[in-house]
Design a protein around this motif. Structure first.
Motif, mmCIF file in Angstrom:
data_model
loop_
_atom_site.group_PDB
_atom_site.id
_atom_site.type_symbol
_atom_site.label_atom_id
_atom_site.label_comp_id
_atom_site.label_asym_id
_atom_site.label_seq_id
_atom_site.Cartn_x
_atom_site.Cartn_y
_atom_site.Cartn_z
ATOM 1 N N UNK A 299 1.350 46.878 36.313
ATOM 2 C CA UNK A 299 2.804 47.569 35.833
ATOM 3 C C UNK A 299 3.616 47.815 37.169
ATOM 4 N N UNK A 300 3.041 47.782 38.139
ATOM 5 C CA UNK A 300 3.882 48.125 39.358
ATOM 6 C C UNK A 300 4.521 46.515 39.796
ATOM 7 N N UNK A 301 3.591 45.634 39.659
ATOM 8 C CA UNK A 301 3.846 44.064 39.844
ATOM 9 C C UNK A 301 4.987 43.643 38.710
ATOM 10 N N UNK A 302 4.858 43.919 37.554
ATOM 11 C CA UNK A 302 5.759 43.722 36.524
ATOM 12 C C UNK A 302 7.130 44.239 36.598
ATOM 13 N N UNK A 303 7.160 45.609 37.158
ATOM 14 C CA UNK A 303 8.392 46.243 37.497
ATOM 15 C C UNK A 303 9.268 45.723 38.945
ATOM 16 N N UNK A 304 8.238 45.220 39.732
ATOM 17 C CA UNK A 304 8.908 44.825 40.717
ATOM 18 C C UNK A 304 9.547 43.051 40.448
ATOM 19 N N UNK A 305 8.970 42.728 39.568
ATOM 20 C CA UNK A 305 9.284 41.330 39.285
ATOM 21 C C UNK A 305 10.805 41.435 38.516
ATOM 22 N N UNK A 306 10.829 42.573 37.732
ATOM 23 C CA UNK A 306 12.139 42.624 36.896
ATOM 24 C C UNK A 306 13.095 43.189 37.938
#
Length: 321
Positions: A299-306
């Motif tokens: 979830x953290x990686x997905x948030x960082x990408x967005x």
């Protein structure tokens, strides 16, 4: 006979007790409710957005998590906005149809969340106890079917209870000792002896809920027994950590509901029941995003990408305009 008929009043609206205290304290409570409501909306909408856009989160666990967030958004939106509006306008009335709708929606979303938590426990059981067959067991069709059954079961559950609750005659005052229409408070306003049908529904629901809870416990017995067979301590911890968010959410959901309805059934002061009811109306929807996202690496990686993509697009816009 005429005296008995005179005591049965036709109720077209109910008065919600709301927050106790003077107007300043009531507005302070409404402000806190509003902030918690906004936090719950933002957290759950963030999960829905991330699990919909990021390709790495297109797995059964995150599909169920997206549905859980949708349920929490609907659940908290059923009671809190009306409560805030009533406090700010100093109007505590809710129509008969509005009260019935609120009862249905609260039970509908609570029942759906309970069913979905059971489905999520089965997902963890399949992932840990049958890892080689996990993709076959939890295929896309099976996941959609299980989520559909969860939503339908919640709908049936809500329909049964709203029918049982509003089939009674209301003899007492029309003041509901809560900030929203809930079944225990409404049944105290019913004529003596008219609550039997809803009490039967409640007993049947408790029996069914206990069966579901037993299945959830059995799934975790198998999970823990499988985890204990893993030779390395690091492997055991890594496997068990995938279940901790679900276990925390289940514990929060069941304990808050149990405490709230235990308080409703007791002879404690109505103000205490009012504060206790906040446990199951505010805490689960607002804390679930934190529980599932705080230590979730994906979830953290997905948030960082967005966030990176948003910053990149903003930078390009500023450069060329």
């Amino acid at each position: 006979m005429s005296e008995k008929l005179a005591n049965v009043t036709v109720i077209t609206e109910f008065l919600l007790l709301g927050f106790p205290g003077n107007q300043v304290l009531q507005r302070l409570c409404a402000s806190v409710f509003f902030l918690v409501y906004l936090a719950a909306l933002m957290g759950n909408l963030l999960i829905v957005t991330l699990t919909s856009l990021d390709q790495q989160l297109q797995t059964p666990m995150y599909f169920f998590l997206k549905n859980l967030s949708l349920i929490d958004i609907c659940y908290i939106s059923t009671t809190v906005p009306k409560c805030i509006m009533n406090t700010l306008t100093n109007s505590h009335s809710i129509s008969f149809v509005g009260c019935a709708s609120q009862v249905f929606l609260v039970i509908f979303f609570a029942g759906t969340e309970y069913a979905l938590l059971l489905v999520m426990s089965y997902d963890r059981y399949a992932a840990i106890c049958h890892p080689l067959h996990y993709e076959a067991i939890m295929n896309r069709g099976a996941c959609v079917q299980m989520v559909t059954v969860a939503w339908l079961s919640g709908c049936v559950y809500g329909s049964i209870h709203v029918a049982g609750t509003f089939s009674v005659r209301f003899c007492g005052p029309n003041t509901v000792q809560q900030f929203f229409c809930d079944i225990p408070s409404l049944l105290t306003l019913a004529c003596a002896g008219d609550q039997i049908l809803e009490y039967l529904f409640i007993i049947a629901s408790c029996c069914f809920a206990f069966v579901c809870f037993s299945l959830l416990v059995i799934s975790y017995i198998y999970i823990f027994s499988t985890v204990l067979k893993i030779p390395s301590a690091q492997g055991r911890f890594k496997t068990l950590s995938t279940c901790l968010p679900h276990l925390t959410v289940v514990t929060l959901f069941l304990s808050s509901g149990f405490i709230a309805y235990l308080g409703s059934a007791s002879k404690s002061p109505s103000s205490l029941n009012l504060y206790i009811s906040i446990l199951y109306s505010l805490l689960p929807p607002s804390l679930n995003p934190v529980i599932y996202s705080l230590r979730n690496r994906d979830m953290k990686l997905a948030l960082a990408k967005i966030c990176h993509e948003i910053c990149h697009q903003t930078y390009k816009y500023l450069i060329y305009h």
